[in-house]
Design an enzyme around this catalytic site. Structure first.
Site, mmCIF file in Angstrom:
data_model
loop_
_atom_site.group_PDB
_atom_site.id
_atom_site.type_symbol
_atom_site.label_atom_id
_atom_site.label_comp_id
_atom_site.label_asym_id
_atom_site.label_seq_id
_atom_site.Cartn_x
_atom_site.Cartn_y
_atom_site.Cartn_z
ATOM 1 N N GLU A 175 0.818 -1.208 0.000
ATOM 2 C CA GLU A 175 0.000 0.000 0.000
ATOM 3 C C GLU A 175 0.849 1.254 0.000
ATOM 4 O O GLU A 175 1.901 1.304 0.641
ATOM 5 C CB GLU A 175 -0.858 0.042 1.256
ATOM 6 N N CYS A 213 3.019 8.238 1.879
ATOM 7 C CA CYS A 213 3.406 7.213 2.847
ATOM 8 C C CYS A 213 3.745 5.954 2.055
ATOM 9 O O CYS A 213 2.882 5.412 1.363
ATOM 10 C CB CYS A 213 2.218 6.989 3.777
ATOM 11 N N CYS A 226 5.702 -7.873 7.208
ATOM 12 C CA CYS A 226 6.723 -7.421 8.156
ATOM 13 C C CYS A 226 6.974 -8.514 9.174
ATOM 14 O O CYS A 226 6.046 -9.169 9.653
ATOM 15 C CB CYS A 226 6.261 -6.153 8.881
ATOM 16 N N CYS A 274 4.274 -6.597 15.410
ATOM 17 C CA CYS A 274 3.670 -5.812 16.494
ATOM 18 C C CYS A 274 2.197 -6.198 16.656
ATOM 19 O O CYS A 274 1.498 -6.443 15.670
ATOM 20 C CB CYS A 274 3.792 -4.326 16.206
ATOM 21 N N CYS A 319 -0.653 -4.141 14.784
ATOM 22 C CA CYS A 319 -0.407 -3.791 13.384
ATOM 23 C C CYS A 319 -0.904 -4.898 12.466
ATOM 24 O O CYS A 319 -0.511 -6.057 12.618
ATOM 25 C CB CYS A 319 1.085 -3.564 13.164
ATOM 26 N N SER A 373 8.903 4.286 16.716
ATOM 27 C CA SER A 373 7.617 3.806 17.210
ATOM 28 C C SER A 373 7.805 3.288 18.625
ATOM 29 O O SER A 373 8.275 2.176 18.833
ATOM 30 C CB SER A 373 7.105 2.695 16.286
ATOM 31 N N LEU A 374 7.433 4.090 19.595
ATOM 32 C CA LEU A 374 7.732 3.777 20.997
ATOM 33 C C LEU A 374 6.626 2.937 21.629
ATOM 34 O O LEU A 374 6.880 1.846 22.124
ATOM 35 C CB LEU A 374 7.943 5.096 21.747
ATOM 36 N N CYS A 404 -2.553 5.861 7.832
ATOM 37 C CA CYS A 404 -1.141 5.688 7.552
ATOM 38 C C CYS A 404 -0.529 7.056 7.474
ATOM 39 O O CYS A 404 -1.199 8.040 7.278
ATOM 40 C CB CYS A 404 -0.995 4.969 6.209
HETATM 41 N N1 SAH Z 1 7.681 -0.517 10.671
HETATM 42 C C1 SAH Z 1 7.810 0.866 10.905
HETATM 43 C C2 SAH Z 1 7.070 1.727 9.911
HETATM 44 C C3 SAH Z 1 5.718 1.287 9.459
HETATM 45 S S1 SAH Z 1 4.414 1.381 10.623
HETATM 46 C C4 SAH Z 1 7.382 1.215 12.317
HETATM 47 O O1 SAH Z 1 6.825 0.362 12.994
HETATM 48 O O2 SAH Z 1 7.652 2.337 12.742
HETATM 49 C C5 SAH Z 1 4.127 3.125 10.738
HETATM 50 C C6 SAH Z 1 3.445 3.552 12.031
HETATM 51 O O3 SAH Z 1 2.090 3.076 12.081
HETATM 52 C C7 SAH Z 1 4.141 2.990 13.260
HETATM 53 O O4 SAH Z 1 4.281 3.962 14.254
HETATM 54 C C8 SAH Z 1 3.179 1.920 13.691
HETATM 55 O O5 SAH Z 1 3.343 1.643 15.047
HETATM 56 C C9 SAH Z 1 1.844 2.521 13.361
HETATM 57 N N2 SAH Z 1 0.767 1.552 13.298
HETATM 58 C C10 SAH Z 1 0.818 0.272 12.879
HETATM 59 N N3 SAH Z 1 -0.395 -0.312 12.974
HETATM 60 C C11 SAH Z 1 -1.250 0.622 13.437
HETATM 61 C C12 SAH Z 1 -2.629 0.643 13.743
HETATM 62 N N4 SAH Z 1 -3.385 -0.445 13.558
HETATM 63 N N5 SAH Z 1 -3.150 1.778 14.210
HETATM 64 C C13 SAH Z 1 -2.401 2.875 14.367
HETATM 65 N N6 SAH Z 1 -1.095 2.932 14.100
HETATM 66 C C14 SAH Z 1 -0.512 1.818 13.651
HETATM 67 FE FE1 SF4 Z 2 6.228 -4.053 11.271
HETATM 68 FE FE2 SF4 Z 2 5.542 -3.345 13.744
HETATM 69 FE FE3 SF4 Z 2 5.949 -1.448 11.875
HETATM 70 FE FE4 SF4 Z 2 3.813 -3.086 11.751
HETATM 71 S S1 SF4 Z 2 4.235 -1.554 13.321
HETATM 72 S S2 SF4 Z 2 5.139 -2.519 10.066
HETATM 73 S S3 SF4 Z 2 4.673 -5.026 12.529
HETATM 74 S S4 SF4 Z 2 7.463 -2.896 12.707
#
Ligand code: SAH
Ligand code: SF4
Length: 379
Positions: free
Chosen positions: A91, A104, A111, A115, A118, A219-220, A344
């Site tokens: 996407e 984006c 991935c 997480c 996600c 992403s904390l 996103c």
């Molecule tokens: N892998 C990288 C970048 C892609 S995700 C990362 O994790 O930072 C981009 C952002 O979207 C990250 O901060 C992630 O935590 C957040 N994200 C992922 N799934 C989500 C969801 N279902 N709702 C809100 N934010 C989400």
């Molecule tokens: Fe991968 Fe986690 Fe980022 Fe989702 S939020 S893309 S699982 S690193």
């Protein structure tokens, strides 16, 4: 061998032209045709010698992944689904705002980090994207949107690696893709306007600082290792102390003087006032003194298998207030493109007065009904 020129940064294109017996300036011309003008047919590259155009036809091509679907939201947000083969789709989302147009992009199909909140993580890992597949998302979006607007001017002003995948787990493709995005003969984006978002691949944060420093978002999602271990499994390998140490080191090279921390707001999991207070203590810890940061709170975008809920607006506001009261600049991400499921992109950040960009964005936002009718190809 036939080469996809979208895979090559400027240096690699110079080497490629060298193999064809051509001078480096030919690479610059080619680079401009492809990235600045969106032309993929060598026959149209009129300032290249006919003999070179013929050689290129034999040895090279310019192909972005094909668009499988395009959705345009009422608010002007556009989501493309690109087919990257073997039943994999990625996407890309374009978000027009008052003062900028943010793209984006995805860095992997799926991935491996997994997480909990996600949907990409729940799908698992399929494969790394190539340089051309990463850059191809920008190439397509920029030129399709220009064509739609009837403009020769820039439409995408910012790129964020916040689509599918963990960009720092695809480092060998990420760096050339970044170089192409930054190159003045290609997209000419400033380092401050390209943001890599990472779940915390610590060694690669240091490498990025050395190789190609751009804006960094981390992403904390949790203030303690105990909680973060359950949300971001990578935390077990690179715990918070290592991550915040890397964030502090990155600032010595970064184009911005702060790190953005993203924090996904999950109802009853990480959204209590006490979590906010713990966060303040964490980022202020003397071990990483001078770590200047901003927080971007992301309302969780629910999906069926997650078993999680979005924090109520009141909880998000109270959380933001705790951080703000402690003197930390905090924004809450607007949910955009909700009607097309395009949550996103890092939507908060610098505000600039770029009136002409503003005009183009306004046009895109008012243009959605017509735009939704067709996929507009760059050339
Ligand atoms: N892998 C990288 C970048 C892609 S995700 C990362 O994790 O930072 C981009 C952002 O979207 C990250 O901060 C992630 O935590 C957040 N994200 C992922 N799934 C989500 C969801 N279902 N709702 C809100 N934010 C989400
Ligand atoms: Fe991968 Fe986690 Fe980022 Fe989702 S939020 S893309 S699982 S690193």
């Amino acid at each position: 061998m036939v080469t996809n020129l979208l895979d090559l940064d400027h240096d690699a294109l110079v080497a490629f032209c060298g193999q064809l017996g051509e001078k480096p300036f030919r690479a610059t011309q080619l680079f401009r045709w492809i990235h600045q003008r969106g032309v993929r047919d060598f026959g149209q590259m009129t300032d290249l010698a006919k003999s070179l155009r013929e050689k290129l036809k034999d040895h090279a091509y310019v192909v972005a992944p094909p668009v499988a679907r395009e959705h345009v939201s009422r608010d002007g947000t556009v989501k493309w689904l690109f087919d990257v083969g073997r039943n994999n789709a990625i996407e890309t989302v374009f978000i027009p705002e008052d003062d900028r147009g943010t793209l984006c992009v995805s860095s992997q199909a799926g991935c491996a980090v997994g997480c909990r909140f996600c949907s990409t993580g729940h799908q698992g890992f399929s494969r790394h994207l190539t340089v051309g597949e990463i850059v191809g998302q920008l190439w397509w979006a920029e030129h399709a949107l220009r064509k739609r607007l009837g403009t020769e001017e820039r439409v995408v002003t910012n790129v964020v690696f916040m689509g599918m995948g963990e960009p720092l787990n695809n480092y060998p493709a990420l760096v050339p893709a970044l170089r192409i995005m930054l190159d003045d003969h290609a997209y000419g984006l400033s380092r401050r306007r390209v943001t890599v978002s990472t779940s915390g691949v610590v060694p690669m944060i240091d490498r990025l600082a050395a190789d190609c420093p751009v804006a960094l978002a981390i992403s904390l999602h949790a203030p303690t290792d105990a909680l973060r271990d359950t949300l971001v499994p990578l935390n077990r390998k690179f715990p918070l102390a290592d991550l915040l140490g890397a964030a502090r080191r990155y600032l010595d090279h970064a184009p911005r003087d702060f790190i953005t921390f993203e924090y996904c707001m999950l109802d009853g999991v990480n959204d209590q006032p006490e979590h906010a207070r713990q966060l303040v203590r964490l980022v202020r810890d003397a071990r990483w003194a001078g770590l200047s940061c901003k927080f971007n709170l992301i309302p969780f975008n629910p999906f069926p298998q997650s078993g999680l809920k979005r924090s109520p607006d009141g909880a998000i506001a109270a959380f933001a207030q705790e951080l703000t009261d402690a003197g930390i600049v905090t924004t809450v991400r607007k949910t955009r493109g909700d009607d097309i499921d395009a949550a996103c992109g890092q939507l908060a950040g610098e505000v600039q007065d770029r009136t002409r960009v503003g005009e183009r964005m306004a046009k895109l936002r008012g243009d959605t009904a017509r735009a939704a009718l067709s996929v507009v190809a760059p050339d």
